[in-house]
Each structure stands twice: as structure tokens, then as C-alpha cells.
Write a protein that holds these residues in place. Sequence first.
Motif, PDB file in Angstrom:
ATOM      1  N   ASN A 135       0.808  -1.219   0.000  1.00  0.00           N
ATOM      2  CA  ASN A 135       0.000   0.000   0.000  1.00  0.00           C
ATOM      3  C   ASN A 135       0.841   1.269   0.000  1.00  0.00           C
ATOM      4  O   ASN A 135       0.474   2.282   0.617  1.00  0.00           O
ATOM      5  CB  ASN A 135      -0.942   0.018   1.208  1.00  0.00           C
ATOM      6  N   ILE A 136       1.942   1.234  -0.729  1.00  0.00           N
ATOM      7  CA  ILE A 136       2.832   2.384  -0.744  1.00  0.00           C
ATOM      8  C   ILE A 136       2.172   3.585  -1.411  1.00  0.00           C
ATOM      9  O   ILE A 136       2.506   4.744  -1.128  1.00  0.00           O
ATOM     10  CB  ILE A 136       4.162   2.034  -1.455  1.00  0.00           C
ATOM     11  N   SER A 137       1.209   3.339  -2.312  1.00  0.00           N
ATOM     12  CA  SER A 137       0.536   4.446  -2.995  1.00  0.00           C
ATOM     13  C   SER A 137      -0.250   5.307  -2.013  1.00  0.00           C
ATOM     14  O   SER A 137      -0.322   6.531  -2.163  1.00  0.00           O
ATOM     15  CB  SER A 137      -0.399   3.908  -4.082  1.00  0.00           C
ATOM     16  N   TYR A 138      -0.831   4.678  -0.973  1.00  0.00           N
ATOM     17  CA  TYR A 138      -1.572   5.447   0.031  1.00  0.00           C
ATOM     18  C   TYR A 138      -0.627   6.371   0.801  1.00  0.00           C
ATOM     19  O   TYR A 138      -0.948   7.533   1.072  1.00  0.00           O
ATOM     20  CB  TYR A 138      -2.288   4.507   1.002  1.00  0.00           C
ATOM     21  N   TYR A 139       0.532   5.855   1.158  1.00  0.00           N
ATOM     22  CA  TYR A 139       1.522   6.667   1.858  1.00  0.00           C
ATOM     23  C   TYR A 139       1.992   7.822   0.970  1.00  0.00           C
ATOM     24  O   TYR A 139       2.149   8.950   1.445  1.00  0.00           O
ATOM     25  CB  TYR A 139       2.729   5.812   2.244  1.00  0.00           C
ATOM     26  N   ALA A 140       2.228   7.523  -0.305  1.00  0.00           N
ATOM     27  CA  ALA A 140       2.732   8.548  -1.221  1.00  0.00           C
ATOM     28  C   ALA A 140       1.710   9.671  -1.413  1.00  0.00           C
ATOM     29  O   ALA A 140       2.075  10.855  -1.415  1.00  0.00           O
ATOM     30  CB  ALA A 140       3.074   7.914  -2.572  1.00  0.00           C
ATOM     31  N   CYS A 141       0.440   9.321  -1.567  1.00  0.00           N
ATOM     32  CA  CYS A 141      -0.604  10.339  -1.727  1.00  0.00           C
ATOM     33  C   CYS A 141      -0.720  11.198  -0.472  1.00  0.00           C
ATOM     34  O   CYS A 141      -0.849  12.428  -0.557  1.00  0.00           O
ATOM     35  CB  CYS A 141      -1.944   9.680  -2.032  1.00  0.00           C
ATOM     36  N   SER A 142      -0.676  10.556   0.686  1.00  0.00           N
ATOM     37  CA  SER A 142      -0.758  11.294   1.944  1.00  0.00           C
ATOM     38  C   SER A 142       0.397  12.276   2.072  1.00  0.00           C
ATOM     39  O   SER A 142       0.208  13.438   2.444  1.00  0.00           O
ATOM     40  CB  SER A 142      -0.751  10.306   3.115  1.00  0.00           C
ATOM     41  N   LEU A 143       1.603  11.818   1.752  1.00  0.00           N
ATOM     42  CA  LEU A 143       2.786  12.681   1.833  1.00  0.00           C
ATOM     43  C   LEU A 143       2.687  13.827   0.837  1.00  0.00           C
ATOM     44  O   LEU A 143       3.025  14.971   1.153  1.00  0.00           O
ATOM     45  CB  LEU A 143       4.046  11.861   1.572  1.00  0.00           C
ATOM     46  N   LEU A 144       2.202  13.539  -0.365  1.00  0.00           N
ATOM     47  CA  LEU A 144       2.095  14.566  -1.408  1.00  0.00           C
ATOM     48  C   LEU A 144       1.180  15.704  -0.972  1.00  0.00           C
ATOM     49  O   LEU A 144       1.510  16.884  -1.150  1.00  0.00           O
ATOM     50  CB  LEU A 144       1.583  13.936  -2.698  1.00  0.00           C
ATOM     51  N   PHE A 145       0.039  15.372  -0.391  1.00  0.00           N
ATOM     52  CA  PHE A 145      -0.888  16.415   0.040  1.00  0.00           C
ATOM     53  C   PHE A 145      -0.296  17.248   1.177  1.00  0.00           C
ATOM     54  O   PHE A 145      -0.492  18.471   1.221  1.00  0.00           O
ATOM     55  CB  PHE A 145      -2.214  15.791   0.475  1.00  0.00           C
ATOM     56  N   SER A 146       0.406  16.605   2.099  1.00  0.00           N
ATOM     57  CA  SER A 146       1.009  17.355   3.206  1.00  0.00           C
ATOM     58  C   SER A 146       2.069  18.326   2.699  1.00  0.00           C
ATOM     59  O   SER A 146       2.117  19.492   3.114  1.00  0.00           O
ATOM     60  CB  SER A 146       1.627  16.384   4.219  1.00  0.00           C
ATOM     61  N   VAL A 147       2.909  17.864   1.790  1.00  0.00           N
ATOM     62  CA  VAL A 147       3.966  18.723   1.236  1.00  0.00           C
ATOM     63  C   VAL A 147       3.347  19.878   0.446  1.00  0.00           C
ATOM     64  O   VAL A 147       3.805  21.032   0.537  1.00  0.00           O
ATOM     65  CB  VAL A 147       4.918  17.901   0.359  1.00  0.00           C
ATOM     66  N   THR A 148       2.303  19.579  -0.325  1.00  0.00           N
ATOM     67  CA  THR A 148       1.632  20.627  -1.098  1.00  0.00           C
ATOM     68  C   THR A 148       1.069  21.703  -0.185  1.00  0.00           C
ATOM     69  O   THR A 148       1.191  22.906  -0.461  1.00  0.00           O
ATOM     70  CB  THR A 148       0.502  20.016  -1.944  1.00  0.00           C
ATOM     71  N   THR A 149       0.445  21.293   0.923  1.00  0.00           N
ATOM     72  CA  THR A 149      -0.119  22.256   1.862  1.00  0.00           C
ATOM     73  C   THR A 149       0.961  23.117   2.499  1.00  0.00           C
ATOM     74  O   THR A 149       0.766  24.321   2.718  1.00  0.00           O
ATOM     75  CB  THR A 149      -0.923  21.528   2.959  1.00  0.00           C
ATOM     76  N   VAL A 150       2.112  22.530   2.787  1.00  0.00           N
ATOM     77  CA  VAL A 150       3.227  23.297   3.354  1.00  0.00           C
ATOM     78  C   VAL A 150       3.648  24.407   2.392  1.00  0.00           C
ATOM     79  O   VAL A 150       3.821  25.570   2.791  1.00  0.00           O
ATOM     80  CB  VAL A 150       4.421  22.375   3.670  1.00  0.00           C
ATOM     81  N   PHE A 151       3.794  24.065   1.108  1.00  0.00           N
ATOM     82  CA  PHE A 151       4.202  25.073   0.125  1.00  0.00           C
ATOM     83  C   PHE A 151       3.139  26.148  -0.056  1.00  0.00           C
ATOM     84  O   PHE A 151       3.461  27.335  -0.240  1.00  0.00           O
ATOM     85  CB  PHE A 151       4.521  24.406  -1.210  1.00  0.00           C
ATOM     86  N   ILE A 152       1.873  25.755   0.001  1.00  0.00           N
ATOM     87  CA  ILE A 152       0.796  26.746  -0.119  1.00  0.00           C
ATOM     88  C   ILE A 152       0.832  27.723   1.046  1.00  0.00           C
ATOM     89  O   ILE A 152       0.695  28.939   0.875  1.00  0.00           O
ATOM     90  CB  ILE A 152      -0.570  26.031  -0.183  1.00  0.00           C
ATOM     91  N   LEU A 153       1.045  27.206   2.249  1.00  0.00           N
ATOM     92  CA  LEU A 153       1.100  28.066   3.429  1.00  0.00           C
ATOM     93  C   LEU A 153       2.283  29.029   3.375  1.00  0.00           C
ATOM     94  O   LEU A 153       2.220  30.151   3.880  1.00  0.00           O
ATOM     95  CB  LEU A 153       1.183  27.214   4.694  1.00  0.00           C
ATOM     96  N   LEU A 154       3.369  28.595   2.762  1.00  0.00           N
ATOM     97  CA  LEU A 154       4.574  29.422   2.717  1.00  0.00           C
ATOM     98  C   LEU A 154       4.564  30.417   1.560  1.00  0.00           C
ATOM     99  O   LEU A 154       5.127  31.513   1.676  1.00  0.00           O
ATOM    100  CB  LEU A 154       5.816  28.535   2.608  1.00  0.00           C
ATOM    101  N   LEU A 155       3.906  30.063   0.450  1.00  0.00           N
ATOM    102  CA  LEU A 155       4.026  30.852  -0.765  1.00  0.00           C
ATOM    103  C   LEU A 155       2.841  31.764  -1.053  1.00  0.00           C
ATOM    104  O   LEU A 155       3.014  32.845  -1.614  1.00  0.00           O
ATOM    105  CB  LEU A 155       4.252  29.926  -1.972  1.00  0.00           C
ATOM    106  N   LEU A 156       1.625  31.345  -0.677  1.00  0.00           N
ATOM    107  CA  LEU A 156       0.459  32.150  -1.002  1.00  0.00           C
ATOM    108  C   LEU A 156       0.238  33.238   0.045  1.00  0.00           C
ATOM    109  O   LEU A 156       0.673  33.127   1.189  1.00  0.00           O
ATOM    110  CB  LEU A 156      -0.786  31.276  -1.098  1.00  0.00           C
ATOM    111  N   GLN A 157      -0.472  34.277  -0.364  1.00  0.00           N
ATOM    112  CA  GLN A 157      -0.832  35.323   0.588  1.00  0.00           C
ATOM    113  C   GLN A 157      -1.812  34.764   1.608  1.00  0.00           C
ATOM    114  O   GLN A 157      -2.499  33.779   1.352  1.00  0.00           O
ATOM    115  CB  GLN A 157      -1.445  36.517  -0.140  1.00  0.00           C
ATOM    116  N   HIS A 158      -1.876  35.403   2.789  1.00  0.00           N
ATOM    117  CA  HIS A 158      -2.601  34.836   3.916  1.00  0.00           C
ATOM    118  C   HIS A 158      -4.060  34.555   3.612  1.00  0.00           C
ATOM    119  O   HIS A 158      -4.684  33.669   4.205  1.00  0.00           O
ATOM    120  CB  HIS A 158      -2.490  35.764   5.131  1.00  0.00           C
ATOM    121  N   THR A 159      -4.659  35.274   2.650  1.00  0.00           N
ATOM    122  CA  THR A 159      -6.072  35.092   2.346  1.00  0.00           C
ATOM    123  C   THR A 159      -6.364  33.682   1.865  1.00  0.00           C
ATOM    124  O   THR A 159      -7.445  33.136   2.102  1.00  0.00           O
ATOM    125  CB  THR A 159      -6.507  36.102   1.263  1.00  0.00           C
ATOM    126  N   TYR A 160      -5.393  33.058   1.186  1.00  0.00           N
ATOM    127  CA  TYR A 160      -5.626  31.738   0.598  1.00  0.00           C
ATOM    128  C   TYR A 160      -4.744  30.651   1.202  1.00  0.00           C
ATOM    129  O   TYR A 160      -4.659  29.549   0.661  1.00  0.00           O
ATOM    130  CB  TYR A 160      -5.366  31.802  -0.914  1.00  0.00           C
TER     131      TYR A 160
END
Length: 285
Positions: free
Chosen positions: A208-233
Motif C-alpha cells: 500500500n505504498i501508494s496510500y503513503y505517497a498520496c498522503s505525503l504529497l498532500f502534506s507537502v503541497t499544503t506546506v508550500f501553499i502556506l509558505l508561498l500564497l498570501q494569507h487570504t488563501y
Amino acid sequence: MVYSTDDIVVATSLQSFKYIFASTATFWTYDYACSLHEEWTFLLRSHWSKMKGLYIVTRYLPFIFLATNLYMSVTPNENPAKCRVLANIESGLGIALVILSECFFILRTYVLWNKNRILLAAILCTLFIFVIVSFSVTFDTTVPAAYTTSAIPGITGCHRSSTSHRLFIPFLLFSVFELGLMILTLIRAIQSSRTNPSHLYAVLLNHNISYYACSLLFSVTTVFILLLLQHTYQTILDSFQFTILATLATRMHLHLWQVNRHPHGSTSALVHIPMSDISFANPME
């Protein structure tokens, strides 16, 4: 009437969040409808256990979580105090969903490593530390935050006037945690492939490595969004990620239960590692 730039930004962000919440609720409802037969087969035919209880809570808690999100976005909330209460409830439910979802991945890793209690203790201690830090950062940021509503008529929902960049810390911690679980799973998959004639790809699928990979991908994406986007989004994908994590975890458990019911079916070519008894006395039911 002429509206200021800030009024337009608030209205746009509220509309964007409303679309995200509605899309997330639609996705979760569609996923539930598609798996309804397998879901009820599992609920009616599986034995009652701690794992089944964990599954039910994790599977159906998104109902409450998404209902809270939708209520925040479609109900006129002229009272900032009410917005703050709803936001705190949403944050608490979101963290609870993450913890419950991670429990499935932790127990899966525990089984893959032949129920190594030392490894389990290390993982649980790490999770406990990360959860405490996440709770502290999240509520230290959301509780004192100021909430406003749109000055433009017809635009409903609560808007957080400012968002601290520290909110990326909980998601970064869980990204590290998920990466650790993924590495542990990869190690076991590679070890299994060396002692078994099955291809590595098949072993990875069975682990079930695909489940782990998807979970990690979403977490990393959220980190970049929090760091790069303006506070409104910055928090625009939080709800979607929490729902996806719960979906991935419960899907994995449901799949493993089905595999253990039919061990000689289509997955016979894979390296079968049972997880039908994941309780500590009986490995997973």
C-alpha cells in the motif's frame, strides 16, 4: 456602491473557500456512494473490534467536519465570536481526522515490521510530540485571530483577517512523520522483494505504498501553499487534505479486509501480509 480593494479580496477568498468546501463535500459523498456496497459488506460481516470502531469513527467523522465547513461558508455570520468558535471546532476536528488517519498507517507499519513493539513505541512517541506541537501552534494562532465578514451583500461566511505563517509547522511535522512511515514501508517492501519471486512493483502495491505517497504529497503541497500564497488563501486546501487522508486510510483498511477474505483471489501474485487482525491480541479484524 464602491467597495474597497480589501472588501473585494475578502469576498473573493470567501467565494473560493465556499467552492473548495462544496467540492470536497461532493468528492467525499461520491467516494462514499461508489464504495457503498463494500462499505456495508464490511460493516455487516466483519467482527466487532477496536479496529472496526476506529474505522467507523474515521470514516464518518468527515460528515461532521464537512458540515461545519459548509455551515461556516453558507450561513451569514455577522458575529465574529461565532466565527471564532466555528473555526476552533473545525481546527479540532481536522487535527482529530489527521490523528485517526495516521493510526491506520502506524498500525499497518507495525504489522509490516512483524509487530516490533520497540518500533511502535518510537512511532507513537514521535506522533505524540508532533500532535502536542501541532495543537499548540494551531490554537495559539486561531484563538486570538480576528474574524470579519464580507461587506458585499450576498457573500457569506467567516474570514480570518490574518493568518500566521507558523501554521505551516503542523503540516511540516506531519510531512516528516508520513515520510518516515513511507521509508519504513519501502524498506520492508525491498526486503520482501529480495526473498520473494514477486516483482518489486507488485510488492509495493501490496504494501500500500501508494496510500503513503498520496498522503505525503498532500502534506507537502499544503506546506508550500502556506509558505508561498498570501494569507487570504493559505488555508484553502486544509479541509480537502484532511478529508483525503481519512479517505485514503479507510480505503486502505477496507482493501486489506477484502484481501484477507479472499487470499487466493486476484492478489495471489502479491506478497500477502495479513492485516485482518490489527488489534494487539489478534493482529487485525
